[in-house]
Design an enzyme around this catalytic site. Structure first.
Site, PDB file in Angstrom:
ATOM      1  N   LYS A  95       0.843  -1.206   0.000  1.00  0.00           N
ATOM      2  CA  LYS A  95       0.000   0.000   0.000  1.00  0.00           C
ATOM      3  C   LYS A  95       0.872   1.247   0.000  1.00  0.00           C
ATOM      4  O   LYS A  95       1.927   1.271   0.652  1.00  0.00           O
ATOM      5  CB  LYS A  95      -0.935   0.013   1.206  1.00  0.00           C
ATOM      6  CG  LYS A  95      -1.962   1.141   1.161  1.00  0.00           C
ATOM      7  CD  LYS A  95      -3.064   0.962   2.200  1.00  0.00           C
ATOM      8  CE  LYS A  95      -2.677   1.452   3.556  1.00  0.00           C
ATOM      9  NZ  LYS A  95      -3.768   1.320   4.543  1.00  0.00           N
ATOM     10  N   LYS A 152       0.684   5.817  -0.059  1.00  0.00           N
ATOM     11  CA  LYS A 152      -0.086   7.033   0.121  1.00  0.00           C
ATOM     12  C   LYS A 152      -0.221   7.783  -1.207  1.00  0.00           C
ATOM     13  O   LYS A 152       0.696   7.771  -2.038  1.00  0.00           O
ATOM     14  CB  LYS A 152       0.591   7.947   1.144  1.00  0.00           C
ATOM     15  CG  LYS A 152       0.678   7.360   2.543  1.00  0.00           C
ATOM     16  CD  LYS A 152      -0.692   7.152   3.151  1.00  0.00           C
ATOM     17  CE  LYS A 152      -0.604   6.737   4.607  1.00  0.00           C
ATOM     18  NZ  LYS A 152      -1.925   6.509   5.213  1.00  0.00           N
ATOM     19  N   ASP A 163      -4.081   4.878  -0.552  1.00  0.00           N
ATOM     20  CA  ASP A 163      -4.671   5.497   0.641  1.00  0.00           C
ATOM     21  C   ASP A 163      -4.524   7.011   0.539  1.00  0.00           C
ATOM     22  O   ASP A 163      -3.413   7.536   0.493  1.00  0.00           O
ATOM     23  CB  ASP A 163      -3.958   4.983   1.894  1.00  0.00           C
ATOM     24  CG  ASP A 163      -4.563   5.523   3.180  1.00  0.00           C
ATOM     25  OD1 ASP A 163      -5.570   6.250   3.113  1.00  0.00           O
ATOM     26  OD2 ASP A 163      -4.015   5.205   4.257  1.00  0.00           O
ATOM     27  N   ASN A 208      -6.241   9.242   2.731  1.00  0.00           N
ATOM     28  CA  ASN A 208      -6.485   9.879   4.029  1.00  0.00           C
ATOM     29  C   ASN A 208      -7.484  11.032   3.959  1.00  0.00           C
ATOM     30  O   ASN A 208      -7.319  12.072   4.596  1.00  0.00           O
ATOM     31  CB  ASN A 208      -5.171  10.365   4.641  1.00  0.00           C
ATOM     32  CG  ASN A 208      -4.287   9.231   5.099  1.00  0.00           C
ATOM     33  OD1 ASN A 208      -3.291   8.914   4.445  1.00  0.00           O
ATOM     34  ND2 ASN A 208      -4.648   8.578   6.194  1.00  0.00           N
ATOM     35  N   GLU A 263      -8.422   3.765  -0.318  1.00  0.00           N
ATOM     36  CA  GLU A 263      -8.780   3.991   1.074  1.00  0.00           C
ATOM     37  C   GLU A 263      -9.048   5.473   1.324  1.00  0.00           C
ATOM     38  O   GLU A 263      -8.254   6.330   0.924  1.00  0.00           O
ATOM     39  CB  GLU A 263      -7.646   3.498   1.976  1.00  0.00           C
ATOM     40  CG  GLU A 263      -7.923   3.600   3.443  1.00  0.00           C
ATOM     41  CD  GLU A 263      -6.835   2.944   4.278  1.00  0.00           C
ATOM     42  OE1 GLU A 263      -6.704   3.314   5.462  1.00  0.00           O
ATOM     43  OE2 GLU A 263      -6.117   2.064   3.754  1.00  0.00           O
ATOM     44  N   GLU A 291     -10.946   3.496   9.440  1.00  0.00           N
ATOM     45  CA  GLU A 291      -9.921   3.578  10.472  1.00  0.00           C
ATOM     46  C   GLU A 291     -10.233   4.628  11.547  1.00  0.00           C
ATOM     47  O   GLU A 291      -9.770   4.520  12.673  1.00  0.00           O
ATOM     48  CB  GLU A 291      -8.550   3.863   9.877  1.00  0.00           C
ATOM     49  CG  GLU A 291      -8.366   5.250   9.303  1.00  0.00           C
ATOM     50  CD  GLU A 291      -6.945   5.494   8.824  1.00  0.00           C
ATOM     51  OE1 GLU A 291      -6.260   6.317   9.447  1.00  0.00           O
ATOM     52  OE2 GLU A 291      -6.533   4.871   7.833  1.00  0.00           O
ATOM     53  N   ASP A 338     -10.767  -0.356  13.429  1.00  0.00           N
ATOM     54  CA  ASP A 338      -9.592  -0.411  14.293  1.00  0.00           C
ATOM     55  C   ASP A 338     -10.102  -0.605  15.718  1.00  0.00           C
ATOM     56  O   ASP A 338     -10.819   0.244  16.246  1.00  0.00           O
ATOM     57  CB  ASP A 338      -8.804   0.893  14.165  1.00  0.00           C
ATOM     58  CG  ASP A 338      -7.497   0.887  14.946  1.00  0.00           C
ATOM     59  OD1 ASP A 338      -7.424   0.203  15.984  1.00  0.00           O
ATOM     60  OD2 ASP A 338      -6.555   1.584  14.524  1.00  0.00           O
ATOM     61  N   HIS A 340      -7.251  -1.483  10.324  1.00  0.00           N
ATOM     62  CA  HIS A 340      -6.227  -0.442  10.266  1.00  0.00           C
ATOM     63  C   HIS A 340      -5.171  -0.666  11.348  1.00  0.00           C
ATOM     64  O   HIS A 340      -5.491  -0.818  12.530  1.00  0.00           O
ATOM     65  CB  HIS A 340      -6.915   0.917  10.468  1.00  0.00           C
ATOM     66  CG  HIS A 340      -5.989   2.036  10.820  1.00  0.00           C
ATOM     67  ND1 HIS A 340      -5.924   2.611  12.075  1.00  0.00           N
ATOM     68  CD2 HIS A 340      -5.092   2.696  10.058  1.00  0.00           C
ATOM     69  CE1 HIS A 340      -5.031   3.585  12.075  1.00  0.00           C
ATOM     70  NE2 HIS A 340      -4.505   3.654  10.873  1.00  0.00           N
ATOM     71  N   GLU A 368      -2.676  -4.952   8.160  1.00  0.00           N
ATOM     72  CA  GLU A 368      -1.764  -3.885   7.734  1.00  0.00           C
ATOM     73  C   GLU A 368      -0.494  -3.937   8.583  1.00  0.00           C
ATOM     74  O   GLU A 368      -0.563  -3.887   9.808  1.00  0.00           O
ATOM     75  CB  GLU A 368      -2.438  -2.528   7.881  1.00  0.00           C
ATOM     76  CG  GLU A 368      -1.572  -1.372   7.424  1.00  0.00           C
ATOM     77  CD  GLU A 368      -2.294  -0.041   7.446  1.00  0.00           C
ATOM     78  OE1 GLU A 368      -1.900   0.866   6.690  1.00  0.00           O
ATOM     79  OE2 GLU A 368      -3.265   0.102   8.234  1.00  0.00           O
TER      80      GLU A 368
END
Length: 368
Positions: A165, A167, A196, A198, A223, A249, A272, A299, A319
């Site tokens: 994974k 970012k 991901d 965020n 994500e 998450e 999570d 997460h 993860e």
């Protein structure tokens, strides 16, 4: 069996250099640590990432939750969860107070499994003795270009991972496409790539445009394309792109996860246990998702989540962050941290409890 003490305190572990994702730069990692102790000498531990608020989480545990718990049977996890949740609902429900409940609930389950003499995953159902993991990384640093990103991904492949994974979202869409293309080229066409963001994109057109730009590189999921509270916006993104949205998450309680599933906002859920209400609530979320064949990919917190994933039928991946990447550093205070084998799977602990004993000397070093 009776609870005699609940102790909670924050720790802060510095990073060697600042690290960034799409919308934030970090220089340290803080966690709230909670211990539940019983009259007959059992001790359970729970924890949660603090995002610079670990001290507030610990204060909530000791000022609001401990009075509800002393004198109670730690094995009554369902009842105690409900009493903690309902006892703080006017100022809680999600966020800081739910993280406080999470740390306590995790510690209660640690005590409960130790009292039963069982590893947590066996006590909860024993679906598997090992779980698959993916290597999580691809963060931003000032001196990190495409070649360094490639080298990072090569390292993950060398460790035995077929799933990685990275970012996305900090730079322009064209720059991010170049980064994703470089990683896909490095890992080849047959390995799995996760992205991901965020929650960086603010509107459906912005998020859909970016996600569609990544489609030629065959990501398995995106994500958090938008912030978690924008459920309808996330549903529009999930409907508009050719690969799934994953999220959860930062989400709390089964009710919010049900909304994510029921609105079509996410096709992969990422609860999570240190955020959503602890092990008690995590299991409710996973079991609800199983009713609709929705996979669970929790997460962070692999030391704990490995045992939880090993107890449910719809687990996807754990993860995992390598410590020398200097992104997630909690293993610095774990006495016997879990790690993937050379095939990317994580064997589950076989000792009573949740299997995440903490190093008391390290805790003192980083205690605030």
């Amino acid at each position: 069996m009776e609870i005699v003490e609940v102790e909670s305190f924050p720790i802060e572990i510095p990073l060697e250099s600042p690290v960034s994702f799409s919308n934030r730069t970090l220089t340290f990692r803080d966690h709230a640590i909670t211990y539940v102790r019983t009259a007959d000498g059992l001790e359970g531990v729970g924890y949660s990432l603090g995002y610079e608020g670990a001290g507030l989480v610990s204060a909530a545990v000791e000022s609001l939750l401990e009075p509800m718990l002393v004198g109670e049977d730690p094995r009554d996890t369902e009842r105690l969860w409900q009493e903690m949740y309902e006892g703080t609902v006017q100022i809680g429900r999600t966020g800081l107070l739910l993280r406080a409940i999470s740390t306590v609930d995790i510690a209660l389950w640690d005590v409960k499994a130790k009292a039963a003499g069982e590893p947590l995953h066996k006590l909860l159902g024993g679906y598997a003795d090992s779980v698959p993991s993916y290597a999580s990384g691809g963060y931003y640093r000032d001196d990190k270009g495409h070649e360094a990103l490639r080298q990072e991904m090569r390292r993950y492949l060398d460790e035995g991972h077929d799933v990685v994974k990275m970012k996305v979202g900090r730079r322009s869409v064209s720059e991010e496409v170049d980064r994703v293309a470089a990683v896909r080229d490095e890992i080849g066409p047959d390995r799995t790539l996760l992205l991901d963001a965020n929650g960086v994109w603010s509107s459906p057109p912005e998020a859909i445009r970016a996600c569609r730009a990544f489609e030629p590189y065959d990501p398995y999921f995106m994500e958090e394309p938008v912030m978690i509270d924008k459920v309808e916006t996330m549903a529009q993104v999930n409907d508009a792109i050719d690969y799934p949205v994953a999220t959860g998450e930062l989400e709390g309680t089964r009710h919010n996860f049900a909304r994510l599933r029921d609105t079509g906002a996410a096709s992969v859920l990422q609860p999570d246990a240190t955020v959503c209400g602890g092990i008690t609530e995590w299991l409710r979320i996973a079991n609800y998702a199983a009713a609709y064949d929705v996979p669970i990919a929790p997460h962070y917190n692999w030391n704990l989540h490995a045992s939880l994933l090993g107890a449910v039928e719809n687990g996807l991946w754990i993860e995992y962050f390598y410590r020398d990447m200097d992104v997630k550093v909690f293993d610095d205070v774990v006495a016997d941290p879990l790690s993937p084998g050379d095939d990317g799977t994580i064997p589950l602990p076989d000792t009573p409890g949740h299997g995440v004993p903490l190093d008391t000397n390290a805790l003192e070093e980083f205690r605030q």
